[in-house]
Design an enzyme around this catalytic site. Structure first.
Site, PDB file in Angstrom:
ATOM      1  N   CYS A 257       0.818  -1.211   0.000  1.00 19.80           N
ATOM      2  CA  CYS A 257       0.000   0.000   0.000  1.00 19.80           C
ATOM      3  C   CYS A 257       0.857   1.269   0.000  1.00 19.80           C
ATOM      4  O   CYS A 257       1.482   1.580  -0.998  1.00 19.80           O
ATOM      5  CB  CYS A 257      -0.991  -0.033   1.164  1.00 19.80           C
ATOM      6  SG  CYS A 257      -2.450   0.993   0.892  1.00 19.80           S
ATOM      7  N   HIS A 343      -4.014  -5.313  -0.026  1.00 23.45           N
ATOM      8  CA  HIS A 343      -3.685  -5.860   1.299  1.00 23.45           C
ATOM      9  C   HIS A 343      -3.785  -7.380   1.328  1.00 23.45           C
ATOM     10  O   HIS A 343      -4.853  -7.942   1.590  1.00 23.45           O
ATOM     11  CB  HIS A 343      -4.613  -5.259   2.366  1.00 23.45           C
ATOM     12  CG  HIS A 343      -4.279  -3.852   2.720  1.00 23.45           C
ATOM     13  ND1 HIS A 343      -3.413  -3.515   3.733  1.00 23.45           N
ATOM     14  CD2 HIS A 343      -4.673  -2.686   2.162  1.00 23.45           C
ATOM     15  CE1 HIS A 343      -3.292  -2.188   3.799  1.00 23.45           C
ATOM     16  NE2 HIS A 343      -4.044  -1.673   2.853  1.00 23.45           N
ATOM     17  N   GLU A 345      -2.737  -9.362   3.525  1.00 22.40           N
ATOM     18  CA  GLU A 345      -2.954  -9.873   4.883  1.00 22.40           C
ATOM     19  C   GLU A 345      -4.430  -9.874   5.265  1.00 22.40           C
ATOM     20  O   GLU A 345      -4.821 -10.501   6.252  1.00 22.40           O
ATOM     21  CB  GLU A 345      -2.163  -9.046   5.897  1.00 22.40           C
ATOM     22  CG  GLU A 345      -2.805  -7.746   6.350  1.00 22.40           C
ATOM     23  CD  GLU A 345      -2.833  -6.664   5.276  1.00 22.40           C
ATOM     24  OE1 GLU A 345      -3.574  -5.677   5.441  1.00 22.40           O
ATOM     25  OE2 GLU A 345      -2.106  -6.793   4.275  1.00 22.40           O
TER      26      GLU A 345
END
Length: 371
Positions: A257, A343, A345
């Site tokens: 990001c 993202h 995760e």
């Protein structure tokens, strides 16, 4: 019941447009850039994500609060959004492992929230006119004063916010006996990034956003990580210089990001503020190397320049957003460095992107062997 006699509230946009609602609990005024998230679940993770610092969050899901809160579902030590705007706020929650209500969670974090807003109309307006500064307020007797106060709020374009959410002192995460060591620069790092690294046998040392390369390299890590975070990446000159040093030494580097944008800037690629950004849990991305599609979680209001990326001889574009053709991932052709705009995760159901952490591990492993 108290929610039947709640105080009137408004959403006031920078262009003077007003939407009406009611206070959820706390009264007052909150300022920020208005944005929206399309996720059907994950509101607690969204509210505590440091990347949302300074933003007024509009949730497109009609019901918020219905499954309560759980301490394990936070991404930082506190709520990071500036305020919350919803259609229907649920004071009653139902979930077996919920520890409390969203109402109590907001009260604990002293967050102003308003409900009964026509969020479909508000989101449509943002999509048409772009993200802009706004306020939410129960202090609606003097609209002219609110407009003056709002006009004084700085624009997100050019605003450095990483320093507001970064750790003040280095700290460790994971098992000290782990196989790999990683120095992570905290620009607003999410806890689940640290969890994903730790479960892959990584011991992480997390550094403040302004840490130098010398500080990060002192404990001889196997790799380096640049985290997500809020605000405009271009003012982060020291962070960009740190990235340049890591790249110049060809050390394993991974960015997510804001970290992705920093790596682009370190390679001379400019960034720009998007019309209304990407925020949701079902953004379609194509992996240009494998040809596979990925359903991804995203939260960003800035992006890197695609034309400059494609013309840069040192870079390869690895991922592309299928809705608007913006750059979602890059890697350096002759350096041990890659990054993504989304993202990996965040697995709200799909886990399509978690392989990127394994790729980082593979890069560190290969670098260890070659030493």
């Amino acid at each position: 019941m108290k929610y039947q006699s709640r105080k009137k509230a408004i959403v006031l946009l920078a262009d003077g447009t007003i939407f009406y609602g009611k206070a959820v609990g706390k009264e007052g005024t909150a300022f920020g850039e208005v944005c929206f998230n399309t996720g059907m679940t994950g509101y607690q993770e969204i509210f505590t994500d440091p990347s949302y610092y300074g933003q007024l969050m509009v949730t497109t899901n009609a019901h918020i609060g219905n499954y309560g809160t759980n301490e394990d579902e936070v991404e930082s030590d506190s709520i990071k959004i500036a305020g919350l705007i919803v259609k229907n706020f649920s004071y009653v929650y139902s979930r077996e492992n919920a520890e409390g209500s969203l109402e109590t969670f907001l009260e604990k974090n002293n967050l102003l929230a308003i409900s009964d807003v026509d969020t479909r109309a508000l989101v449509s307006y943002i999509r048409e006119n772009g993200a802009m500064n706004a306020l939410i307020s129960t202090e609606i007797d003097d609209i002219d004063k609110l407009k003056k106060d709002l006009a004084a709020v700085p624009d997100m374009n050019g605003l450095e916010l990483a320093s507001k959410v970064s750790t003040k002192e280095p700290y460790f995460f994971g098992n000290p006996e782990a196989k790999y060591k990683v120095s992570a620069l905290d620009l607003g790092i999410k806890k689940n990034i640290l969890r994903n690294l730790a479960k892959r046998d990584v011991y992480v040392k997390v550094f403040p956003y302004d840490a130098s390369f010398e500080e990060m390299s002192e404990w001889n890590p196997d790799g380096y990580f640049l985290s997500n975070g809020p605000g405009d990446p271009e003012p982060l000159k020291q962070v960009i210089d740190t990235a340049k040093e890591i790249i110049a030494k060809d050390l394993p580097l991974f960015g997510i990001c804001l970290g992705h944008q920093i790596i682009a800037l370190a390679n001379g690629i400019s960034t720009f503020k998007m019309h209304h950004g990407h925020r949701g849990i079902n953004h379609p991305v194509k992996n240009l190397i494998t040809g596979k599609g990925e359903i991804t979680s995203q939260n960003h209001g800035f992006s890197i320049n695609r034309e400059e990326t494609e013309e840069n001889p040192e870079l390869e574009m690895t991922h592309l957003h299928l809705n608007d053709d913006t750059v979602m991932g890059i890697k350096m052709k002759n350096k041990n460095c890659f990054s993504v705009q989304y993202h990996p995760e965040a697995g709200p159901g799909p886990n399509d992107a978690v392989y990127l952490f394994d790729q980082f591990i593979d890069n560190m492993s290969a670098a260890k062997v070659s030493v």
